[in-house]
Design a protein around this motif. Structure first.
Motif, PDB file in Angstrom:
ATOM      1  N   LEU A 154     -11.754  48.387  20.366  1.00 50.34           N
ATOM      2  CA  LEU A 154     -10.411  48.900  20.667  1.00 50.34           C
ATOM      3  C   LEU A 154      -9.596  47.877  21.447  1.00 50.34           C
ATOM      4  CD1 LEU A 154     -11.081  52.639  21.607  1.00 50.34           C
ATOM      5  CD2 LEU A 154      -9.779  51.776  19.646  1.00 50.34           C
ATOM      6  N   GLN A 155     -10.230  47.240  22.434  1.00 49.79           N
ATOM      7  CA  GLN A 155      -9.492  46.234  23.199  1.00 49.79           C
ATOM      8  C   GLN A 155      -9.142  45.046  22.314  1.00 49.79           C
ATOM      9  OE1 GLN A 155      -8.271  46.816  26.289  1.00 49.79           O
ATOM     10  NE2 GLN A 155      -7.048  45.016  25.794  1.00 49.79           N
ATOM     11  N   GLY A 156     -10.027  44.709  21.383  1.00 52.62           N
ATOM     12  CA  GLY A 156      -9.713  43.658  20.418  1.00 52.62           C
ATOM     13  C   GLY A 156      -8.505  44.031  19.578  1.00 52.62           C
ATOM     14  N   LEU A 157      -8.412  45.302  19.190  1.00 49.21           N
ATOM     15  CA  LEU A 157      -7.247  45.783  18.449  1.00 49.21           C
ATOM     16  C   LEU A 157      -5.984  45.609  19.275  1.00 49.21           C
ATOM     17  CD1 LEU A 157      -5.945  47.250  16.038  1.00 49.21           C
ATOM     18  CD2 LEU A 157      -6.541  49.409  17.183  1.00 49.21           C
ATOM     19  N   SER A 158      -6.055  45.967  20.552  1.00 45.36           N
ATOM     20  CA  SER A 158      -4.897  45.796  21.435  1.00 45.36           C
ATOM     21  C   SER A 158      -4.518  44.321  21.555  1.00 45.36           C
ATOM     22  CB  SER A 158      -5.198  46.372  22.818  1.00 45.36           C
ATOM     23  OG  SER A 158      -4.131  46.122  23.699  1.00 45.36           O
ATOM     24  N   GLN A 159      -5.514  43.457  21.709  1.00 52.34           N
ATOM     25  CA  GLN A 159      -5.246  42.015  21.811  1.00 52.34           C
ATOM     26  C   GLN A 159      -4.625  41.492  20.512  1.00 52.34           C
ATOM     27  OE1 GLN A 159      -5.746  42.377  25.195  1.00 52.34           O
ATOM     28  NE2 GLN A 159      -6.121  40.189  25.067  1.00 52.34           N
ATOM     29  N   ALA A 160      -5.126  41.963  19.385  1.00 50.96           N
ATOM     30  CA  ALA A 160      -4.577  41.528  18.093  1.00 50.96           C
ATOM     31  C   ALA A 160      -3.131  41.999  17.935  1.00 50.96           C
ATOM     32  CB  ALA A 160      -5.442  42.048  16.944  1.00 50.96           C
ATOM     33  N   ILE A 161      -2.837  43.214  18.384  1.00 52.45           N
ATOM     34  CA  ILE A 161      -1.465  43.731  18.325  1.00 52.45           C
ATOM     35  C   ILE A 161      -0.545  42.867  19.187  1.00 52.45           C
ATOM     36  CG2 ILE A 161       0.018  45.646  19.058  1.00 52.45           C
ATOM     37  CD1 ILE A 161      -2.304  47.541  18.198  1.00 52.45           C
ATOM     38  N   LYS A 162      -0.993  42.551  20.393  1.00 52.71           N
ATOM     39  CA  LYS A 162      -0.173  41.712  21.278  1.00 52.71           C
ATOM     40  C   LYS A 162       0.024  40.312  20.691  1.00 52.71           C
ATOM     41  CE  LYS A 162      -2.740  43.171  24.798  1.00 52.71           C
ATOM     42  NZ  LYS A 162      -3.306  43.351  26.148  1.00 52.71           N
ATOM     43  N   ALA A 163      -1.016  39.783  20.073  1.00 47.95           N
ATOM     44  CA  ALA A 163      -0.885  38.475  19.426  1.00 47.95           C
ATOM     45  C   ALA A 163       0.099  38.558  18.264  1.00 47.95           C
ATOM     46  CB  ALA A 163      -2.254  37.991  18.945  1.00 47.95           C
ATOM     47  N   TRP A 164       0.027  39.641  17.507  1.00 48.87           N
ATOM     48  CA  TRP A 164       0.944  39.824  16.382  1.00 48.87           C
ATOM     49  C   TRP A 164       2.383  39.882  16.885  1.00 48.87           C
ATOM     50  CZ3 TRP A 164       0.979  39.095  11.448  1.00 48.87           C
ATOM     51  CH2 TRP A 164       1.993  39.646  10.681  1.00 48.87           C
ATOM     52  N   PHE A 165       2.612  40.590  17.988  1.00 44.30           N
ATOM     53  CA  PHE A 165       3.953  40.646  18.568  1.00 44.30           C
ATOM     54  C   PHE A 165       4.441  39.247  18.938  1.00 44.30           C
ATOM     55  CE2 PHE A 165       3.392  45.245  20.224  1.00 44.30           C
ATOM     56  CZ  PHE A 165       3.838  45.748  19.015  1.00 44.30           C
ATOM     57  N   THR A 166       3.568  38.434  19.490  1.00 42.80           N
ATOM     58  CA  THR A 166       3.947  37.072  19.852  1.00 42.80           C
ATOM     59  C   THR A 166       4.283  36.265  18.603  1.00 42.80           C
ATOM     60  OG1 THR A 166       2.593  37.107  21.836  1.00 42.80           O
ATOM     61  CG2 THR A 166       3.152  34.944  20.957  1.00 42.80           C
ATOM     62  N   LEU A 167       3.468  36.409  17.579  1.00 39.68           N
ATOM     63  CA  LEU A 167       3.688  35.637  16.348  1.00 39.68           C
ATOM     64  C   LEU A 167       4.944  36.061  15.610  1.00 39.68           C
ATOM     65  CD1 LEU A 167       0.010  35.449  15.090  1.00 39.68           C
ATOM     66  CD2 LEU A 167       1.376  33.611  16.103  1.00 39.68           C
ATOM     67  N   THR A 168       5.303  37.323  15.730  1.00 34.72           N
ATOM     68  CA  THR A 168       6.509  37.809  15.042  1.00 34.72           C
ATOM     69  C   THR A 168       7.723  37.837  15.968  1.00 34.72           C
ATOM     70  OG1 THR A 168       5.945  40.111  15.533  1.00 34.72           O
ATOM     71  CG2 THR A 168       5.183  39.205  13.422  1.00 34.72           C
ATOM     72  N   ASN A 169       7.553  37.327  17.190  1.00 36.37           N
ATOM     73  CA  ASN A 169       8.622  37.284  18.191  1.00 36.37           C
ATOM     74  C   ASN A 169       9.225  38.660  18.451  1.00 36.37           C
ATOM     75  OD1 ASN A 169       8.478  34.484  18.635  1.00 36.37           O
ATOM     76  ND2 ASN A 169       9.585  34.143  16.728  1.00 36.37           N
ATOM     77  N   SER A 170       8.387  39.665  18.534  1.00 36.29           N
ATOM     78  CA  SER A 170       8.845  41.021  18.798  1.00 36.29           C
ATOM     79  C   SER A 170       9.264  41.145  20.260  1.00 36.29           C
ATOM     80  CB  SER A 170       7.719  42.012  18.499  1.00 36.29           C
ATOM     81  OG  SER A 170       8.082  43.285  18.941  1.00 36.29           O
ATOM     82  N   PRO A 171      10.394  41.805  20.534  1.00 31.40           N
ATOM     83  CA  PRO A 171      10.831  41.989  21.924  1.00 31.40           C
ATOM     84  C   PRO A 171       9.914  42.925  22.709  1.00 31.40           C
ATOM     85  CG  PRO A 171      12.274  43.191  20.431  1.00 31.40           C
ATOM     86  CD  PRO A 171      11.335  42.365  19.582  1.00 31.40           C
ATOM     87  N   LYS A 172       9.096  43.727  22.035  1.00 27.04           N
ATOM     88  CA  LYS A 172       8.188  44.648  22.718  1.00 27.04           C
ATOM     89  C   LYS A 172       7.077  43.898  23.450  1.00 27.04           C
ATOM     90  CE  LYS A 172       9.474  48.785  21.232  1.00 27.04           C
ATOM     91  NZ  LYS A 172       9.800  49.858  22.070  1.00 27.04           N
ATOM     92  N   ASN A 173       6.977  42.609  23.211  1.00 30.15           N
ATOM     93  CA  ASN A 173       5.835  41.857  23.716  1.00 30.15           C
ATOM     94  C   ASN A 173       6.048  41.259  25.093  1.00 30.15           C
ATOM     95  OD1 ASN A 173       3.215  40.886  23.370  1.00 30.15           O
ATOM     96  ND2 ASN A 173       4.036  38.858  22.941  1.00 30.15           N
ATOM     97  N   GLU A 174       7.174  41.480  25.705  1.00 30.15           N
ATOM     98  CA  GLU A 174       7.453  40.827  26.982  1.00 30.15           C
ATOM     99  C   GLU A 174       6.371  41.082  28.015  1.00 30.15           C
ATOM    100  OE1 GLU A 174      11.325  42.040  28.145  1.00 30.15           O
ATOM    101  OE2 GLU A 174      12.273  41.146  26.393  1.00 30.15           O
ATOM    102  N   SER A 175       5.860  42.306  28.100  1.00 31.60           N
ATOM    103  CA  SER A 175       4.831  42.605  29.093  1.00 31.60           C
ATOM    104  C   SER A 175       3.445  42.674  28.466  1.00 31.60           C
ATOM    105  CB  SER A 175       5.142  43.941  29.763  1.00 31.60           C
ATOM    106  OG  SER A 175       5.073  44.979  28.807  1.00 31.60           O
ATOM    107  N   ALA A 176       3.343  42.428  27.184  1.00 30.37           N
ATOM    108  CA  ALA A 176       2.070  42.647  26.502  1.00 30.37           C
ATOM    109  C   ALA A 176       1.193  41.415  26.387  1.00 30.37           C
ATOM    110  CB  ALA A 176       2.336  43.207  25.095  1.00 30.37           C
ATOM    111  N   GLN A 177       1.724  40.229  26.609  1.00 31.56           N
ATOM    112  CA  GLN A 177       0.924  39.027  26.411  1.00 31.56           C
ATOM    113  C   GLN A 177      -0.072  38.848  27.533  1.00 31.56           C
ATOM    114  OE1 GLN A 177       3.112  35.525  25.634  1.00 31.56           O
ATOM    115  NE2 GLN A 177       4.215  36.399  23.923  1.00 31.56           N
ATOM    116  N   ALA A 178      -1.345  38.924  27.176  1.00 29.99           N
ATOM    117  CA  ALA A 178      -2.400  38.768  28.176  1.00 29.99           C
ATOM    118  C   ALA A 178      -2.863  37.322  28.284  1.00 29.99           C
ATOM    119  CB  ALA A 178      -3.583  39.665  27.809  1.00 29.99           C
ATOM    120  N   TRP A 179      -2.506  36.506  27.328  1.00 32.65           N
ATOM    121  CA  TRP A 179      -3.064  35.150  27.296  1.00 32.65           C
ATOM    122  C   TRP A 179      -2.063  34.075  27.645  1.00 32.65           C
ATOM    123  CZ3 TRP A 179      -2.965  38.568  23.328  1.00 32.65           C
ATOM    124  CH2 TRP A 179      -1.941  38.403  22.421  1.00 32.65           C
ATOM    125  N   LYS A 180      -0.867  34.434  28.076  1.00 32.34           N
ATOM    126  CA  LYS A 180       0.145  33.432  28.433  1.00 32.34           C
ATOM    127  C   LYS A 180      -0.256  32.673  29.652  1.00 32.34           C
ATOM    128  CE  LYS A 180       4.728  33.753  26.836  1.00 32.34           C
ATOM    129  NZ  LYS A 180       6.088  34.029  27.109  1.00 32.34           N
TER     130      LYS A 180
END
Length: 178
Positions: free
Chosen positions: A152-178
């Motif tokens: 499940l946490q991998g799914l969350s990480q993949a979603i956050k990575a996808w947001f970064t790759l697609t430049n989604s504005p929802k990702n501002e607080s979601a990036q754990a690896w910045k």
């Protein structure tokens, strides 16, 4: 995108709360270990049950905290290379790592542990030690829980990575690896 962001937030919250509870388990484990040491060296007595309780808590701690460790980015990684990458390259590595490695491993652990844990429950497996705890089947039940929480946490990480790759504005607080 809103649904994916909510799913990621729920998963992060779940693993964050579990990690917080695991920290209390860690404290309790240290206190029990201290008690065992005092009993052994001060009073000259030991207890197989208390030693097994410590073993159980140690196993449970690592299995339930794995997802939270991924959430807080405290897992093992080759930081010497990873830290110098751009956020986009980190997101590619995170996304591909989850898809190609984490999900298959979690699936394999879940698949292979299912019968293993089921058999342990069927025979109500207990300790081989005289006077030991008779709940090994309970400890083994945390193996599929480990795979589910980590997946499940991998799914969350993949979603956050996808947001970064697609430049989604929802990702501002979601990036754990910045």
């Amino acid at each position: 995108m809103g649904l994916l962001h909510r799913v990621s937030t729920i998963i992060d919250g779940l693993n964050g709360r579990i990690l917080s509870l695991a920290s209390w388990l860690c404290l309790f484990m240290v206190l029990v270990q201290f008690f065992v040491v005092v009993m052994r060296y001060v009073f000259g007595t030991g207890s197989i049950q208390f030693q097994e309780i410590i073993l159980y808590m140690h196993g449970i701690l690592f299995m339930v905290a794995a997802g939270g460790t991924l959430l807080t980015n405290d897992h093992v990684r080759v930081d010497i290379i990873y830290n110098s990458l751009s956020p986009r390259k980190k997101a590619v590595i995170e996304f591909l790592g989850c898809i190609l490695f984490l999900f298959p491993v979690c699936g394999l652990v879940l698949y292979t542990s299912w019968n293993y844990v089921g058999q342990s429950w069927r025979i109500m497996e207990g300790s081989r030690e005289p006077g030991g705890l008779q709940g090994i089947y309970l400890l083994k039940s945390f193996i599929p829980i480990f795979a589910i929480l980590l997946g499940l946490q991998g799914l969350s990480q993949a979603i956050k990575a996808w947001f970064t790759l697609t430049n989604s504005p929802k990702n501002e607080s979601a990036q754990a690896w910045k």
